[in-house]
Motif scaffolding. Sequence first.
Motif, PDB file in Angstrom:
ATOM      1  N   HIS A 230       0.884  -1.160   0.000  1.00  0.00           N
ATOM      2  CA  HIS A 230       0.000   0.000   0.000  1.00  0.00           C
ATOM      3  C   HIS A 230       0.919   1.206   0.000  1.00  0.00           C
ATOM      4  CE1 HIS A 230      -2.059  -3.267   2.226  1.00  0.00           C
ATOM      5  NE2 HIS A 230      -3.177  -2.806   1.698  1.00  0.00           N
ATOM      6  N   TYR A 234       2.450   1.916   4.726  1.00  0.00           N
ATOM      7  CA  TYR A 234       1.281   1.406   5.446  1.00  0.00           C
ATOM      8  C   TYR A 234       1.646   0.518   6.640  1.00  0.00           C
ATOM      9  CZ  TYR A 234      -3.221  -1.025   6.067  1.00  0.00           C
ATOM     10  OH  TYR A 234      -4.384  -1.566   6.568  1.00  0.00           O
ATOM     11  N   TYR A 258      10.548   3.334  -0.011  1.00  0.00           N
ATOM     12  CA  TYR A 258      10.280   3.452  -1.445  1.00  0.00           C
ATOM     13  C   TYR A 258      10.875   2.329  -2.317  1.00  0.00           C
ATOM     14  CZ  TYR A 258       8.329   8.246  -1.235  1.00  0.00           C
ATOM     15  OH  TYR A 258       7.559   9.356  -1.012  1.00  0.00           O
ATOM     16  N   ALA A 275      -3.009   2.822  -3.197  1.00  0.00           N
ATOM     17  CA  ALA A 275      -2.576   3.807  -2.214  1.00  0.00           C
ATOM     18  C   ALA A 275      -2.851   3.304  -0.803  1.00  0.00           C
ATOM     19  CB  ALA A 275      -3.285   5.139  -2.453  1.00  0.00           C
ATOM     20  N   SER A 276      -2.126   3.856   0.147  1.00  0.00           N
ATOM     21  CA  SER A 276      -2.232   3.445   1.542  1.00  0.00           C
ATOM     22  C   SER A 276      -3.462   4.046   2.210  1.00  0.00           C
ATOM     23  CB  SER A 276      -0.975   3.887   2.295  1.00  0.00           C
ATOM     24  OG  SER A 276      -1.164   3.855   3.681  1.00  0.00           O
ATOM     25  N   ASP A 279      -2.368   8.446   6.310  1.00  0.00           N
ATOM     26  CA  ASP A 279      -1.668   9.640   5.863  1.00  0.00           C
ATOM     27  C   ASP A 279      -0.172   9.326   5.855  1.00  0.00           C
ATOM     28  OD1 ASP A 279      -0.876   9.595   8.506  1.00  0.00           O
ATOM     29  OD2 ASP A 279      -1.338  11.687   8.885  1.00  0.00           O
ATOM     30  N   LEU A 280       0.614  10.255   5.400  1.00  0.00           N
ATOM     31  CA  LEU A 280       2.063  10.106   5.426  1.00  0.00           C
ATOM     32  C   LEU A 280       2.635  11.436   5.869  1.00  0.00           C
ATOM     33  CD1 LEU A 280       4.471   8.249   4.883  1.00  0.00           C
ATOM     34  CD2 LEU A 280       4.438   8.989   2.508  1.00  0.00           C
ATOM     35  N   SER A 285      -2.618   9.911   2.016  1.00  0.00           N
ATOM     36  CA  SER A 285      -2.037   9.294   0.816  1.00  0.00           C
ATOM     37  C   SER A 285      -2.936   9.418  -0.394  1.00  0.00           C
ATOM     38  CB  SER A 285      -1.725   7.817   1.098  1.00  0.00           C
ATOM     39  OG  SER A 285      -0.706   7.701   2.060  1.00  0.00           O
ATOM     40  N   HIS A 286      -4.252   9.330  -0.196  1.00  0.00           N
ATOM     41  CA  HIS A 286      -5.182   9.421  -1.322  1.00  0.00           C
ATOM     42  C   HIS A 286      -5.378  10.848  -1.821  1.00  0.00           C
ATOM     43  CE1 HIS A 286      -6.070   5.344  -0.029  1.00  0.00           C
ATOM     44  NE2 HIS A 286      -6.691   5.163  -1.175  1.00  0.00           N
ATOM     45  N   ASN A 288      -2.576  13.011  -2.020  1.00  0.00           N
ATOM     46  CA  ASN A 288      -1.176  13.450  -2.029  1.00  0.00           C
ATOM     47  C   ASN A 288      -0.614  13.426  -3.448  1.00  0.00           C
ATOM     48  OD1 ASN A 288       1.558  13.899  -1.588  1.00  0.00           O
ATOM     49  ND2 ASN A 288       1.648  12.598   0.233  1.00  0.00           N
ATOM     50  N   LEU A 291       3.070  12.512  -3.871  1.00  0.00           N
ATOM     51  CA  LEU A 291       3.374  11.088  -3.712  1.00  0.00           C
ATOM     52  C   LEU A 291       2.946  10.288  -4.933  1.00  0.00           C
ATOM     53  CD1 LEU A 291       4.270   8.797  -1.673  1.00  0.00           C
ATOM     54  CD2 LEU A 291       1.836   8.626  -1.092  1.00  0.00           C
ATOM     55  N   LEU A 292       1.690  10.439  -5.344  1.00  0.00           N
ATOM     56  CA  LEU A 292       1.137   9.579  -6.388  1.00  0.00           C
ATOM     57  C   LEU A 292       1.520  10.023  -7.790  1.00  0.00           C
ATOM     58  CD1 LEU A 292      -2.434   8.966  -4.881  1.00  0.00           C
ATOM     59  CD2 LEU A 292      -0.323   7.668  -4.528  1.00  0.00           C
TER      60      LEU A 292
END
Length: 754
Positions: A230, A234, A258, A275-276, A279-280, A285-286, A288, A291-292
């Motif tokens: 994830h 995660y 990573y 996605a995880s 949060d990060l 994460s969704h 971000n 990140l993505l």
Amino acid sequence: MKKNFLILFTAIGLLNTSCSKPSQKDYKDASLSIDERVDALLPLLSIEEKVAQMRIFHALIGVESDEEGNLKLSDKVAEKLKLGIAGIKNPGEHLSPLAAAKLNNELQKYIIEHNRWGIPALFVTESYNGVDAEGSTIFGRPITSAASFNPSLVNRVWDVIGREARLRGMHMCHSPEADLVRDPRFGRMSEAFGEDTYLTTQMVTNAIKGVQGNYEGLGKGTHIGAVAKHFAGYGQVLGGTNFAAIEISEHTLIDEIYPPFEAAVKDARSLGIMASHGDLNGIASHGNPELLNGVLRDQWGFEGYIVSDANDIGRLFYFMKVAESPEAAALMGLTAGVDIDLYAEDAYSYLPEMVKKNPEIEKLIDKAARRVLRTKFILGLFDNPYIDLKTVEKEVRKESSLALAKESDLESIILLKNENQLLPLSKATHKKIALLGPLVKDNTKEAFEAIDGNTNTFVAEKGFKLTDENTSIPKLLPYDGAALEKLLTIAKASDMVVLFLGGDEFTAKEAFFSGALGDRATIDPVGMQDELIQKVKALGKPTIVVLKHRRTLSINTISEKADAILDGWDLSEFGDNSMAKIIFGDVSPSGKSPVTVPRSIGQLPFHYSMKEINNKKGYLFMGNGPLYPFGFGLSYASFKYSNLKISNAEITPNTEITVSIDVTNTGSMKAKEVVQMYLKDEIGSVTRPDKELKGFDKIELNPGETKTVTFKIIPKMLEFTGLKMQKILEAGNYTVMIGTSSQEGISGKFRLNK
């Protein structure tokens, strides 16, 4: 009125059709390239149809078979499928492979015939013990296979998984996990490949290549696409509790978290990424985009689709509270780069209305729908959407697949302790052996008798359960003195005791969003297990412990009292058969621990590659270090390491060196050994890990045989993230250690000069 409604609906559909000019090419023309076919199809779709290609629902809402085995759809599902759909999760999961293939053929046919453009759907499964569906070959869990330290074996296992899934009519797999798992409180620990970056990278890339048939199997219709998950971090949820925050330093994130995902994208070519949940470092994460889109797509060149974890787009609003409204959550997920909304009835369902107010959103929708359609073309679903039913029963659970499950077990079992060389047992001793404890299964006695050949006498008794086995929130059972006494009575009357201890699917499991728990605040064995081994050992009986578990346990009492310990994590459907083979010496154990085994939960976080400064002080009233280190595992043979050679005392950014060592089997039994290479940066501009696994090789040696094992050290192995948050090579001294675990080996020195 109906006529007016139809005219209005058609008008809206025309208004919402992409304004890009339709291609003159036919998307059904198989001679075109995949991108040409997507280019031809996408402009034909209305906004509603594009968004439908960005949603997956679960088959539980109304995809089933009737008493005759024919497809039966709920009204809700039938309504959804009018516009097409990205995919459906787990259709036919509780059916036999043949019945599932038949159902999925009918389902696919219905979907194709009931949307305007005949767009097929992706049918999605998961894989934790093989394909998560009835009638599939049951393999050991990922962390179990990681203990084999045999990437090619993992590749072969996932090749079978990919084939068996495709034969059911499946196309994608929300597996494998590229997460690192370093907190045994976390109930999902066994779904991943362990605590180490390098080991996880080797395992996850081989799993993806296997399940995708080296990518070539996708279009041939023999394998399924992987969705590595994830992303990112995660397994590092605070407190080990599902859905909690994730806080990871930027250096750790880039250098340790990573790399398995990067390799999944660049090397293994994973079709999807999930996605995880979390949060990060404060950014969901969704939601971000850095990140993505930034890391995954811009830095690594990922071309597949990104799918949300279950319902997580909507949760940006109602759970994580980083979006002001459900519509804002949908836009946040879309902007961040999430192509598919998993399960939700809200979230992306709002997008068609949102486009009317903000037409610019359509550009993002086009990108997402394009990636999903591209995946379907890669899988060949437009040209060959159905399964040949005649091949299903011949190919699922083949003898070779069942044999592979057994082979994987035998390479994954870890010998943690073998006091006075108690193991292996003789098959000719005519002893009475008691098989006791809460992890004894109905067929355990039968499995041991089959391997022993009925020379010894076996008695099996479970005695007690660990919990009430409630699948949502299991509860511990009250103390059962009578059950304990029954086990002790059997032990007294036996010559030897094998205790089956540890944990099960109820003591370590996923904590779903609502109404379920699976994480633990302690990692001690639950129930009466410690008392059982103490009392059995007090009888003076030789005591062997077979560990079964899905999370690392602080087995202090077991470690102290047992004469021998075999750790199997969660093996295949042939697990007890495999354990018996090891116990009676058909094969020498060769598994190595994919995690550090702590003495106490109070040592967490605790993994072998932590910074050296973390090892300065121990704790009052407790021994230092782990119970068992990462990479540890004994053998029935003994191995001598000697003659370490380093080809050059210096390496530069443009050169490489080799390191070799001789390994000799000084025992009396043929056996396998995992030769491990660790590197240590002696001085760095930022604090560096104590050591890092950078290579391993599993070799087999006959008694008296010597093999020379060689590793290549390349500059990339020495890179790390420096003070300016960029990857650097830094001049300095390094130690290389080659040995049998992260704590035992022969060391040498070399220097990086620039």
